[in-house]
Design a protein around this motif. Sequence first.
Motif, PDB file in Angstrom:
ATOM      1  N   SER A 266       1.313  -0.990  -0.155  1.00 24.89           N
ATOM      2  CA  SER A 266      -0.189   0.109  -0.201  1.00 24.89           C
ATOM      3  C   SER A 266       1.304   1.154  -0.127  1.00 24.89           C
ATOM      4  N   ILE A 267       0.404   2.193   0.386  1.00 27.51           N
ATOM      5  CA  ILE A 267       1.034   3.738   0.016  1.00 27.51           C
ATOM      6  C   ILE A 267       1.578   3.802   1.347  1.00 27.51           C
ATOM      7  N   PRO A 268       1.305   4.015   2.160  1.00 30.25           N
ATOM      8  CA  PRO A 268       1.579   3.902   3.461  1.00 30.25           C
ATOM      9  C   PRO A 268       2.406   2.997   3.782  1.00 30.25           C
ATOM     10  N   SER A 269       2.772   1.588   3.746  1.00 27.76           N
ATOM     11  CA  SER A 269       3.823   0.712   3.239  1.00 27.76           C
ATOM     12  C   SER A 269       5.208   1.011   2.366  1.00 27.76           C
ATOM     13  N   LEU A 270       5.138   2.061   1.657  1.00 25.04           N
ATOM     14  CA  LEU A 270       6.324   2.319   0.277  1.00 25.04           C
ATOM     15  C   LEU A 270       5.972   3.621   0.813  1.00 25.04           C
ATOM     16  N   ILE A 271       5.839   4.328   1.732  1.00 18.89           N
ATOM     17  CA  ILE A 271       6.598   5.215   2.054  1.00 18.89           C
ATOM     18  C   ILE A 271       7.409   4.592   3.587  1.00 18.89           C
ATOM     19  N   ALA A 272       6.817   4.016   3.924  1.00 23.12           N
ATOM     20  CA  ALA A 272       7.904   3.280   5.156  1.00 23.12           C
ATOM     21  C   ALA A 272       8.503   2.728   4.387  1.00 23.12           C
ATOM     22  N   ASN A 273       8.645   1.806   3.973  1.00 24.00           N
ATOM     23  CA  ASN A 273       9.708   1.160   3.591  1.00 24.00           C
ATOM     24  C   ASN A 273      10.932   1.839   2.317  1.00 24.00           C
ATOM     25  N   GLY A 274      10.688   3.331   2.650  1.00 24.78           N
ATOM     26  CA  GLY A 274      11.928   4.195   1.636  1.00 24.78           C
ATOM     27  C   GLY A 274      11.889   3.815   0.154  1.00 24.78           C
ATOM     28  N   LYS A 275      13.193   4.616  -0.086  1.00 25.95           N
ATOM     29  CA  LYS A 275      12.671   4.606  -1.943  1.00 25.95           C
ATOM     30  C   LYS A 275      13.737   3.101  -1.860  1.00 25.95           C
ATOM     31  N   THR A 276      13.747   2.391  -2.793  1.00 19.22           N
ATOM     32  CA  THR A 276      13.591   1.306  -4.082  1.00 19.22           C
ATOM     33  C   THR A 276      13.749   1.202  -5.169  1.00 19.22           C
ATOM     34  N   GLU A 277      14.303   0.204  -6.226  1.00 11.08           N
ATOM     35  CA  GLU A 277      14.102   0.182  -6.856  1.00 11.08           C
ATOM     36  C   GLU A 277      13.035   0.576  -8.134  1.00 11.08           C
ATOM     37  N   PHE A 278      12.002   0.114  -6.861  1.00 14.13           N
ATOM     38  CA  PHE A 278      11.032   0.649  -8.020  1.00 14.13           C
ATOM     39  C   PHE A 278       9.734   1.878  -7.021  1.00 14.13           C
ATOM     40  N   VAL A 279      10.905   2.812  -6.439  1.00 13.49           N
ATOM     41  CA  VAL A 279       9.346   3.606  -5.651  1.00 13.49           C
ATOM     42  C   VAL A 279      10.802   4.528  -5.242  1.00 13.49           C
ATOM     43  N   GLU A 280       9.705   6.187  -5.139  1.00 13.76           N
ATOM     44  CA  GLU A 280      11.203   7.436  -5.568  1.00 13.76           C
ATOM     45  C   GLU A 280      10.325   8.162  -4.600  1.00 13.76           C
ATOM     46  N   PHE A 281      10.651   9.492  -3.885  1.00 13.94           N
ATOM     47  CA  PHE A 281       9.813  10.301  -3.474  1.00 13.94           C
ATOM     48  C   PHE A 281      10.605  11.302  -3.550  1.00 13.94           C
ATOM     49  N   LYS A 282       9.314  12.553  -4.036  1.00 15.68           N
ATOM     50  CA  LYS A 282       9.944  13.202  -4.066  1.00 15.68           C
ATOM     51  C   LYS A 282       8.876  14.812  -3.112  1.00 15.68           C
ATOM     52  N   PRO A 283       9.547  15.758  -3.141  1.00 14.23           N
ATOM     53  CA  PRO A 283       8.942  16.821  -1.831  1.00 14.23           C
ATOM     54  C   PRO A 283       7.854  17.449  -2.349  1.00 14.23           C
ATOM     55  N   SER A 284       8.209  18.258  -4.076  1.00  9.73           N
ATOM     56  CA  SER A 284       7.312  18.874  -4.746  1.00  9.73           C
ATOM     57  C   SER A 284       7.277  18.259  -5.719  1.00  9.73           C
ATOM     58  N   LEU A 285       6.350  19.425  -6.944  1.00  9.79           N
ATOM     59  CA  LEU A 285       6.585  19.577  -8.321  1.00  9.79           C
ATOM     60  C   LEU A 285       7.807  20.650  -8.889  1.00  9.79           C
ATOM     61  N   ARG A 286       7.178  21.330  -8.097  1.00 10.53           N
ATOM     62  CA  ARG A 286       8.286  22.928  -8.482  1.00 10.53           C
ATOM     63  C   ARG A 286       8.185  23.803  -7.946  1.00 10.53           C
ATOM     64  N   HIS A 287       7.789  23.609  -6.184  1.00  5.49           N
ATOM     65  CA  HIS A 287       8.413  24.674  -4.876  1.00  5.49           C
ATOM     66  C   HIS A 287       9.027  24.238  -4.509  1.00  5.49           C
ATOM     67  N   ASP A 288       9.862  25.168  -3.869  1.00  2.06           N
ATOM     68  CA  ASP A 288      11.274  24.699  -3.614  1.00  2.06           C
ATOM     69  C   ASP A 288      11.470  25.239  -2.041  1.00  2.06           C
ATOM     70  N   TYR A 289      11.639  24.261  -1.256  1.00  2.00           N
ATOM     71  CA  TYR A 289      10.919  24.029  -0.027  1.00  2.00           C
ATOM     72  C   TYR A 289      11.929  24.986   1.078  1.00  2.00           C
ATOM     73  N   ARG A 290      13.758  25.198   0.320  1.00  2.00           N
ATOM     74  CA  ARG A 290      14.738  25.843   1.194  1.00  2.00           C
ATOM     75  C   ARG A 290      14.548  26.972   0.826  1.00  2.00           C
ATOM     76  N   GLN A 291      14.160  27.761  -0.013  1.00  2.00           N
ATOM     77  CA  GLN A 291      14.091  29.436  -0.723  1.00  2.00           C
ATOM     78  C   GLN A 291      12.718  28.913  -0.631  1.00  2.00           C
ATOM     79  N   VAL A 292      11.996  28.611   0.065  1.00  2.00           N
ATOM     80  CA  VAL A 292      10.218  28.574   0.049  1.00  2.00           C
ATOM     81  C   VAL A 292       9.789  29.601  -0.652  1.00  2.00           C
TER      82      VAL A 292
END
Length: 270
Positions: A111-137
Amino acid sequence: MRMATANFIIKNNKELILHSLFGLLIGYFFLHPVSMVIHWVETNNSAFSWTEVERVFYDSMVHSFSFHMMPMSLAFTTLGLLGGLGSGIYYKSIKKKKYLLYGRHQLLQQSIPSLIANGKTEFVEFKPSLRHDYRQVKTDKNIELVVLKEIAGFLNAKGGTLIIGVDDYGEILGLANDYWSLKKQNKDGFQERIILLVSNSFGKDICSRIHFAFHTIQDREICALYIDPSSRPVYLSERNNTVFYLRAGNVTTPLTTSETVKYLQTRRKI
Protein backbone atom coordinates in the motif's frame (compact mmCIF):
# COMPACT_ATOMS: atom_id res chain seq x y z
CA MET A 1 31.29 -4.49 -38.90
CA ARG A 2 29.02 -6.90 -40.80
CA MET A 3 30.08 -9.74 -38.53
CA ALA A 4 29.27 -7.70 -35.43
CA THR A 5 25.87 -6.76 -36.87
CA ALA A 6 25.13 -10.40 -37.70
CA ASN A 7 26.10 -11.51 -34.19
CA PHE A 8 23.86 -8.83 -32.67
CA ILE A 9 20.91 -9.91 -34.83
CA ILE A 10 21.41 -13.55 -33.85
CA LYS A 11 21.65 -12.75 -30.13
CA ASN A 12 18.65 -10.46 -30.26
CA ASN A 13 16.49 -13.07 -32.03
CA LYS A 14 17.84 -16.26 -30.49
CA GLU A 15 14.39 -17.50 -29.40
CA LEU A 16 12.92 -16.92 -32.85
CA ILE A 17 15.81 -18.72 -34.56
CA LEU A 18 15.67 -21.72 -32.22
CA HIS A 19 11.88 -22.07 -32.44
CA SER A 20 11.96 -21.70 -36.23
CA LEU A 21 14.75 -24.29 -36.55
CA PHE A 22 12.89 -26.71 -34.29
CA GLY A 23 9.69 -26.22 -36.31
CA LEU A 24 11.59 -26.76 -39.56
CA LEU A 25 13.00 -30.07 -38.29
CA ILE A 26 9.58 -31.21 -37.07
CA GLY A 27 8.05 -30.37 -40.44
CA TYR A 28 10.71 -32.23 -42.39
CA PHE A 29 11.38 -35.26 -40.17
CA PHE A 30 7.96 -35.79 -38.61
CA LEU A 31 5.00 -34.03 -40.24
CA HIS A 32 5.81 -35.18 -43.77
CA PRO A 33 6.30 -38.91 -42.94
CA VAL A 34 3.26 -38.87 -40.61
CA SER A 35 1.09 -37.33 -43.32
CA MET A 36 2.13 -40.13 -45.68
CA VAL A 37 1.22 -42.76 -43.06
CA ILE A 38 -2.15 -41.11 -42.49
CA HIS A 39 -2.74 -41.10 -46.22
CA TRP A 40 -1.88 -44.82 -46.38
CA VAL A 41 -4.25 -45.64 -43.48
CA GLU A 42 -7.12 -43.73 -45.10
CA THR A 43 -6.63 -45.33 -48.52
CA ASN A 44 -5.94 -48.88 -47.29
CA ASN A 45 -9.26 -50.72 -47.06
CA SER A 46 -7.83 -54.03 -45.82
CA ALA A 47 -7.18 -54.87 -42.19
CA PHE A 48 -3.76 -53.96 -40.87
CA SER A 49 -1.69 -54.42 -37.70
CA TRP A 50 0.44 -51.95 -35.73
CA THR A 51 3.50 -53.84 -36.94
CA GLU A 52 2.45 -53.04 -40.48
CA VAL A 53 1.89 -49.41 -39.54
CA GLU A 54 5.42 -49.29 -38.12
CA ARG A 55 6.75 -50.74 -41.36
CA VAL A 56 4.77 -48.21 -43.42
CA PHE A 57 6.01 -45.39 -41.21
CA TYR A 58 9.61 -46.48 -41.72
CA ASP A 59 9.11 -46.82 -45.48
CA SER A 60 7.37 -43.45 -45.61
CA MET A 61 10.21 -41.88 -43.66
CA VAL A 62 12.74 -43.18 -46.17
CA HIS A 63 10.51 -42.39 -49.14
CA SER A 64 9.85 -38.82 -47.93
CA PHE A 65 13.57 -38.04 -48.32
CA SER A 66 13.69 -39.15 -51.94
CA PHE A 67 14.33 -36.61 -54.66
CA HIS A 68 10.90 -36.72 -56.32
CA MET A 69 9.28 -35.97 -52.92
CA MET A 70 11.26 -32.76 -52.45
CA PRO A 71 8.33 -30.44 -53.33
CA MET A 72 6.19 -32.09 -50.62
CA SER A 73 9.13 -32.05 -48.20
CA LEU A 74 9.63 -28.35 -48.90
CA ALA A 75 5.95 -27.67 -48.26
CA PHE A 76 5.97 -29.39 -44.86
CA THR A 77 9.32 -27.84 -43.98
CA THR A 78 7.87 -24.41 -44.69
CA LEU A 79 4.80 -25.26 -42.64
CA GLY A 80 6.97 -26.34 -39.72
CA LEU A 81 9.15 -23.25 -40.09
CA LEU A 82 6.13 -20.93 -39.95
CA GLY A 83 4.73 -22.81 -36.97
CA GLY A 84 8.06 -22.52 -35.16
CA LEU A 85 8.34 -18.84 -36.02
CA GLY A 86 4.86 -18.21 -34.63
CA SER A 87 5.77 -20.12 -31.48
CA GLY A 88 8.96 -18.06 -31.11
CA ILE A 89 7.12 -14.76 -31.52
CA TYR A 90 4.54 -15.82 -28.94
CA TYR A 91 7.23 -16.96 -26.50
CA LYS A 92 9.14 -13.72 -26.89
CA SER A 93 6.01 -11.61 -26.36
CA ILE A 94 5.14 -13.55 -23.18
CA LYS A 95 8.68 -13.11 -21.91
CA LYS A 96 8.54 -9.38 -22.59
CA LYS A 97 5.17 -9.02 -20.85
CA LYS A 98 6.53 -10.78 -17.78
CA TYR A 99 9.44 -8.35 -17.77
CA LEU A 100 7.14 -5.33 -18.05
CA LEU A 101 4.78 -6.58 -15.36
CA TYR A 102 7.52 -7.45 -12.89
CA GLY A 103 7.94 -3.93 -11.56
CA ARG A 104 4.20 -3.32 -11.24
CA HIS A 105 3.74 -6.66 -9.49
CA GLN A 106 6.25 -5.61 -6.85
CA LEU A 107 4.32 -2.40 -6.21
CA LEU A 108 0.82 -3.84 -6.12
CA GLN A 109 1.79 -6.00 -3.17
CA GLN A 110 2.21 -2.92 -1.01
CA SER A 111 0.00 0.00 0.00
CA ILE A 112 1.04 3.66 -0.26
CA PRO A 113 1.72 4.00 3.52
CA SER A 114 3.89 0.88 3.49
CA LEU A 115 5.71 2.09 0.37
CA ILE A 116 6.54 5.32 2.18
CA ALA A 117 7.51 3.49 5.37
CA ASN A 118 9.86 1.15 3.48
CA GLY A 119 11.69 4.07 1.87
CA LYS A 120 13.25 4.36 -1.57
CA THR A 121 13.79 1.21 -3.60
CA GLU A 122 14.39 0.21 -7.18
CA PHE A 123 10.67 0.74 -7.77
CA VAL A 124 9.86 3.64 -5.42
CA GLU A 125 11.09 7.25 -5.30
CA PHE A 126 9.96 10.31 -3.31
CA LYS A 127 9.95 13.97 -4.32
CA PRO A 128 8.90 16.80 -1.95
CA SER A 129 7.17 18.74 -4.72
CA LEU A 130 6.74 19.26 -8.42
CA ARG A 131 7.91 22.90 -8.49
CA HIS A 132 8.09 24.31 -4.94
CA ASP A 133 11.51 24.92 -3.40
CA TYR A 134 11.18 24.29 0.34
CA ARG A 135 14.65 25.68 1.08
CA GLN A 136 14.09 29.05 -0.56
CA VAL A 137 10.32 28.93 0.04
CA LYS A 138 9.38 29.85 -3.50
CA THR A 139 8.25 28.35 -6.79
CA ASP A 140 11.12 27.07 -8.91
CA LYS A 141 10.27 25.47 -12.26
CA ASN A 142 13.77 23.96 -12.40
CA ILE A 143 12.53 21.40 -9.88
CA GLU A 144 10.22 20.09 -12.59
CA LEU A 145 13.34 18.91 -14.42
CA VAL A 146 14.31 16.81 -11.38
CA VAL A 147 10.89 15.14 -11.45
CA LEU A 148 11.24 14.47 -15.17
CA LYS A 149 14.62 12.79 -14.55
CA GLU A 150 12.96 10.35 -12.17
CA ILE A 151 10.13 9.66 -14.60
CA ALA A 152 12.65 9.04 -17.40
CA GLY A 153 14.64 6.69 -15.17
CA PHE A 154 11.58 4.54 -14.45
CA LEU A 155 10.45 4.61 -18.08
CA ASN A 156 13.84 3.33 -19.23
CA ALA A 157 14.01 0.64 -16.55
CA LYS A 158 11.26 -1.64 -15.20
CA GLY A 159 8.80 1.07 -14.22
CA GLY A 160 7.97 2.13 -10.69
CA THR A 161 6.13 4.59 -8.47
CA LEU A 162 7.10 8.22 -7.99
CA ILE A 163 5.38 9.74 -4.96
CA ILE A 164 5.24 13.54 -5.00
CA GLY A 165 4.56 15.41 -1.76
CA VAL A 166 6.85 13.24 0.38
CA ASP A 167 10.46 14.05 1.25
CA ASP A 168 13.45 11.69 1.32
CA TYR A 169 12.76 10.81 4.97
CA GLY A 170 9.16 9.84 4.38
CA GLU A 171 7.67 13.01 5.84
CA ILE A 172 4.31 13.93 4.31
CA LEU A 173 4.57 17.49 2.92
CA GLY A 174 1.54 17.49 0.65
CA LEU A 175 0.85 19.30 -2.61
CA ALA A 176 -0.65 22.56 -1.30
CA ASN A 177 2.36 24.65 -2.34
CA ASP A 178 2.36 23.12 -5.81
CA TYR A 179 -1.37 23.73 -6.18
CA TRP A 180 -0.91 27.37 -5.21
CA SER A 181 1.66 27.88 -8.00
CA LEU A 182 -0.61 26.50 -10.75
CA LYS A 183 -3.20 28.29 -12.84
CA LYS A 184 -5.74 25.61 -11.95
CA GLN A 185 -5.06 25.22 -8.23
CA ASN A 186 -6.18 21.65 -7.63
CA LYS A 187 -5.24 18.08 -8.46
CA ASP A 188 -6.63 18.42 -11.98
CA GLY A 189 -4.27 21.31 -12.65
CA PHE A 190 -1.43 19.32 -11.07
CA GLN A 191 -2.11 16.34 -13.30
CA GLU A 192 -2.44 18.49 -16.41
CA ARG A 193 0.91 20.11 -15.64
CA ILE A 194 2.70 16.76 -15.39
CA ILE A 195 1.07 15.48 -18.57
CA LEU A 196 2.19 18.64 -20.38
CA LEU A 197 5.76 18.23 -19.10
CA VAL A 198 5.90 14.56 -20.09
CA SER A 199 4.36 15.23 -23.50
CA ASN A 200 6.77 18.06 -24.30
CA SER A 201 9.82 16.20 -23.02
CA PHE A 202 9.25 12.60 -24.13
CA GLY A 203 6.36 12.63 -26.61
CA LYS A 204 2.59 12.35 -26.36
CA ASP A 205 2.68 8.56 -26.64
CA ILE A 206 4.58 8.31 -23.36
CA CYS A 207 1.69 9.95 -21.46
CA SER A 208 -0.21 6.66 -21.61
CA ARG A 209 2.60 5.12 -19.52
CA ILE A 210 1.90 7.47 -16.59
CA HIS A 211 -1.01 6.67 -14.25
CA PHE A 212 -2.12 9.07 -11.51
CA ALA A 213 -3.48 8.31 -8.04
CA PHE A 214 -4.06 10.94 -5.35
CA HIS A 215 -4.04 9.94 -1.68
CA THR A 216 -4.77 11.87 1.51
CA ILE A 217 -2.44 11.06 4.39
CA GLN A 218 -2.28 13.08 7.61
CA ASP A 219 -4.83 15.48 6.06
CA ARG A 220 -2.40 16.25 3.23
CA GLU A 221 -2.85 15.24 -0.37
CA ILE A 222 -0.02 13.50 -2.21
CA CYS A 223 0.25 12.13 -5.73
CA ALA A 224 1.55 8.71 -6.76
CA LEU A 225 2.65 8.34 -10.36
CA TYR A 226 2.55 4.70 -11.44
CA ILE A 227 4.99 4.53 -14.33
CA ASP A 228 5.03 1.68 -16.83
CA PRO A 229 8.27 0.83 -18.66
CA SER A 230 8.53 2.50 -22.05
CA SER A 231 8.60 0.34 -25.17
CA ARG A 232 11.23 2.71 -26.55
CA PRO A 233 14.12 4.60 -24.95
CA VAL A 234 13.31 8.11 -23.74
CA TYR A 235 15.80 10.95 -23.50
CA LEU A 236 15.69 14.21 -21.59
CA SER A 237 17.02 17.46 -23.04
CA GLU A 238 19.20 19.15 -20.44
CA ARG A 239 21.40 22.19 -21.11
CA ASN A 240 21.48 21.50 -24.86
CA ASN A 241 22.40 17.86 -24.19
CA THR A 242 20.30 14.77 -24.68
CA VAL A 243 20.61 12.55 -21.61
CA PHE A 244 19.52 8.96 -21.01
CA TYR A 245 18.47 8.38 -17.38
CA LEU A 246 18.08 4.95 -15.82
CA ARG A 247 16.70 3.76 -12.50
CA ALA A 248 19.21 1.39 -10.92
CA GLY A 249 18.82 0.34 -7.29
CA ASN A 250 17.31 3.24 -5.38
CA VAL A 251 18.89 6.00 -7.50
CA THR A 252 18.36 7.44 -10.96
CA THR A 253 21.58 8.13 -12.85
CA PRO A 254 22.57 9.44 -16.30
CA LEU A 255 24.36 7.00 -18.58
CA THR A 256 27.15 7.80 -20.98
CA THR A 257 26.62 7.15 -24.69
CA SER A 258 28.49 3.84 -24.58
CA GLU A 259 26.66 2.75 -21.41
CA THR A 260 23.33 3.62 -23.02
CA VAL A 261 24.12 1.58 -26.14
CA LYS A 262 25.17 -1.45 -24.07
CA TYR A 263 22.08 -1.22 -21.88
CA LEU A 264 19.69 -0.94 -24.83
CA GLN A 265 21.36 -3.91 -26.54
CA THR A 266 20.88 -5.95 -23.37
CA ARG A 267 17.28 -4.81 -22.98
CA ARG A 268 16.36 -5.87 -26.53
CA LYS A 269 17.28 -9.45 -25.67
CA ILE A 270 14.58 -9.59 -23.01
